[in-house]
Design a protein around this motif. Sequence first.
Motif, short mmCIF file in Angstrom:
data_model
loop_
_atom_site.label_atom_id
_atom_site.label_comp_id
_atom_site.label_asym_id
_atom_site.label_seq_id
_atom_site.Cartn_x
_atom_site.Cartn_y
_atom_site.Cartn_z
N ARG A 432 0.84 -1.21 0.00
CA ARG A 432 0.00 0.00 0.00
C ARG A 432 0.88 1.26 0.00
O ARG A 432 0.61 2.21 -0.74
CB ARG A 432 -0.92 -0.02 1.22
N ASP A 434 3.97 1.49 -1.02
CA ASP A 434 4.70 1.55 -2.28
C ASP A 434 3.82 2.14 -3.39
O ASP A 434 4.26 2.99 -4.17
CB ASP A 434 5.16 0.15 -2.68
N LEU A 435 2.57 1.71 -3.46
CA LEU A 435 1.68 2.20 -4.50
C LEU A 435 1.23 3.64 -4.24
O LEU A 435 0.88 4.36 -5.18
CB LEU A 435 0.44 1.30 -4.60
N PHE A 438 3.43 7.83 -5.24
CA PHE A 438 3.36 8.80 -6.33
C PHE A 438 1.94 9.17 -6.72
O PHE A 438 1.72 9.87 -7.70
CB PHE A 438 4.09 8.24 -7.56
N MET A 446 -6.81 1.56 -5.86
CA MET A 446 -5.67 0.63 -5.94
C MET A 446 -6.13 -0.76 -6.38
O MET A 446 -5.54 -1.38 -7.28
CB MET A 446 -4.96 0.55 -4.59
N LEU A 484 4.51 -4.62 -10.09
CA LEU A 484 4.14 -3.64 -9.07
C LEU A 484 4.44 -2.23 -9.55
O LEU A 484 3.65 -1.30 -9.33
CB LEU A 484 4.91 -3.94 -7.78
N ALA A 485 5.59 -2.06 -10.23
CA ALA A 485 5.95 -0.74 -10.74
C ALA A 485 4.97 -0.28 -11.82
O ALA A 485 4.63 0.91 -11.91
CB ALA A 485 7.37 -0.76 -11.30
N ARG A 488 1.98 1.10 -10.21
CA ARG A 488 2.28 2.48 -9.77
C ARG A 488 2.11 3.46 -10.93
O ARG A 488 1.56 4.55 -10.76
CB ARG A 488 3.73 2.56 -9.24
N LEU A 491 -1.46 4.17 -11.68
CA LEU A 491 -2.10 5.02 -10.67
C LEU A 491 -1.74 6.49 -10.82
O LEU A 491 -2.45 7.36 -10.31
CB LEU A 491 -1.71 4.54 -9.27
N SER A 492 -0.63 6.78 -11.49
CA SER A 492 -0.21 8.18 -11.65
C SER A 492 -1.11 8.89 -12.65
O SER A 492 -1.75 8.26 -13.49
CB SER A 492 1.24 8.24 -12.12
#
Length: 577
Positions: A432, A434-435, A438, A446, A484-485, A488, A491-492
């Motif tokens: 959580r 980590d996500l 940014f 998420m 995972l990246a 991320r 989500l940006s």
Amino acid sequence: MSDEKLPVASRRDTARGLLTALGHRRGLVLLALVTLFAGVGAALVAPWVIGLMVDDIVAGGSGLLPFGLVLAASVVSAAVLTWVGRVLLARLGQGTIREVRESAFRTALAQPTSRIEAAGTGDLVARLSGDVRAVGEVVEEALPAFLTAVFGIVLSLIGMGALDARFALAALCAAPVQFFALRWFLRRSAPIYRAHRAVVAERGQRTIEAVRGVDTVVALRTEERHLAGIAEASEQAIGLEVRATRVRNDFNVFLNGAEFLGLAAVLVTGYFLVAGGLVELGAATAAALYFLGLFGPMSSLLYRIDDLQDAGASLARLFGVIGLPSPAPRTQERPARRGAIDVEGLRFGHRPDRDDLAGVSLRASAGERIAVVGASGAGKTTLARVLAGALPVSGGDVRHDGRAIGEWHPRDLQDAVIMLSQEPHVFAGTVRDDLGLFADADEERMLAVIDALDAHWIHRLPEGLDTPVGESGHPLTPGQAQHLALVRVALSDASVVILDEATAEAGSADAEILDDAAARAIGARTGIVIAHRLTQAVTADRILVMEDGRIVQSGTHADLVETPGPYARLWAAWTAW
């Protein structure tokens, strides 16, 4: 060693920066100094009381109990006040260090990536870790001892002068020797400490480079060469430490001579004054005790200058980072972001005598997905980093949404363009955390993005979103780290997504899943994909083929595969494999 090391602040700039940081805590500064001064003053009541006891005994008195009570009160109050003063000083010092460290870290993060890389990340790590630690140790140990010594010397000389001014003058006979010894020591030790800090930073840089590229080092069998480089830096550091030890030992000889000279002068002065009936025996005794009490503070003062000088070198390195140019605050509204990119005649070179990008021109419409392919060393990653603002434009023009990249505020550019490299970093903390680094996303969003990118393995982690990952956390496979990246990235709210071989580390089992996740992470935004696998290029709206820092072909997969040229050869080799 790098030719573009991070700067080191001058003494004036270091002092100015430190005073500014301390100025934010004026009340605590005053309270700590007053309390410590009072503690030292209470301790120095003892020699004066002992002198009175001697006079009382010589006069045949027997009332020692009052003197004993005063001595006890002096010792207790000195201990309490000194303890409180050191605690206050520690709070002051640690708070100031925290402010300096955070300012240095914040400034470092605001620098272009190329600036930090040119200086060497080892230098920056050494400053934010080793130098901060060195200053912290001085604040906890050396600074209280130094201030106590200064206060002790001043009050002892005042006490001796109050008994008889000639005692203070006699004690000052040691001062010229101590002064010249200190100048000699500082002149010889300062260059050694500066060189030692630089060598330690270089050793850290070499170690980091070897560890980061351990697979390459082993594959090329260059372990011994890297070990030799680290050993060379270590030997230099050891040699400098030995030189510093020799200088300190010579300094100690001067100090012992000064102490002998001063004590002899005080005792001789006391003898003649008592013999001449000018002072009582108790006063001479108190004066001798005051000077004997100076041995510890004086030695501590002069020795602690060694530690303070070392800390000064560390502070100069930290304020050197803080002094780097940082973006000015935003003065206008954030520009509208569509994701259009225009590049005309772009040139860039890592070295002045060579262009890694030469005359590159391209145009990406908002929402267009472009794949960039080419052999290793063609300039693909360099182009991606220039478009992301991580590398400066040497020549030509790069525009995002009609504005030159240099006209964007760095924060706005970072918000508008997100770049994911081949080696995504998994930050220490929960999934959580980590996500959420940014993007200000709630759990519902998420979970929606995780499902959209088929990252269902996150739900199967021991604690789901609350599973610790990163260093010392739940281990992730390379494919999971890249997945995972990509979540991320999705989500940006950036308008341009640049993927620099962001799924290259995936095994064959993960390749298709990650390629699909990468496409979904880009979504309707403008995408620049540095393609490691040509299957990523097939689905792109357009493909750019690079050779020797130039774009040599442009078109769709269907057009390029039918046209004789570098892409057709790459595709033939790919499908044959």
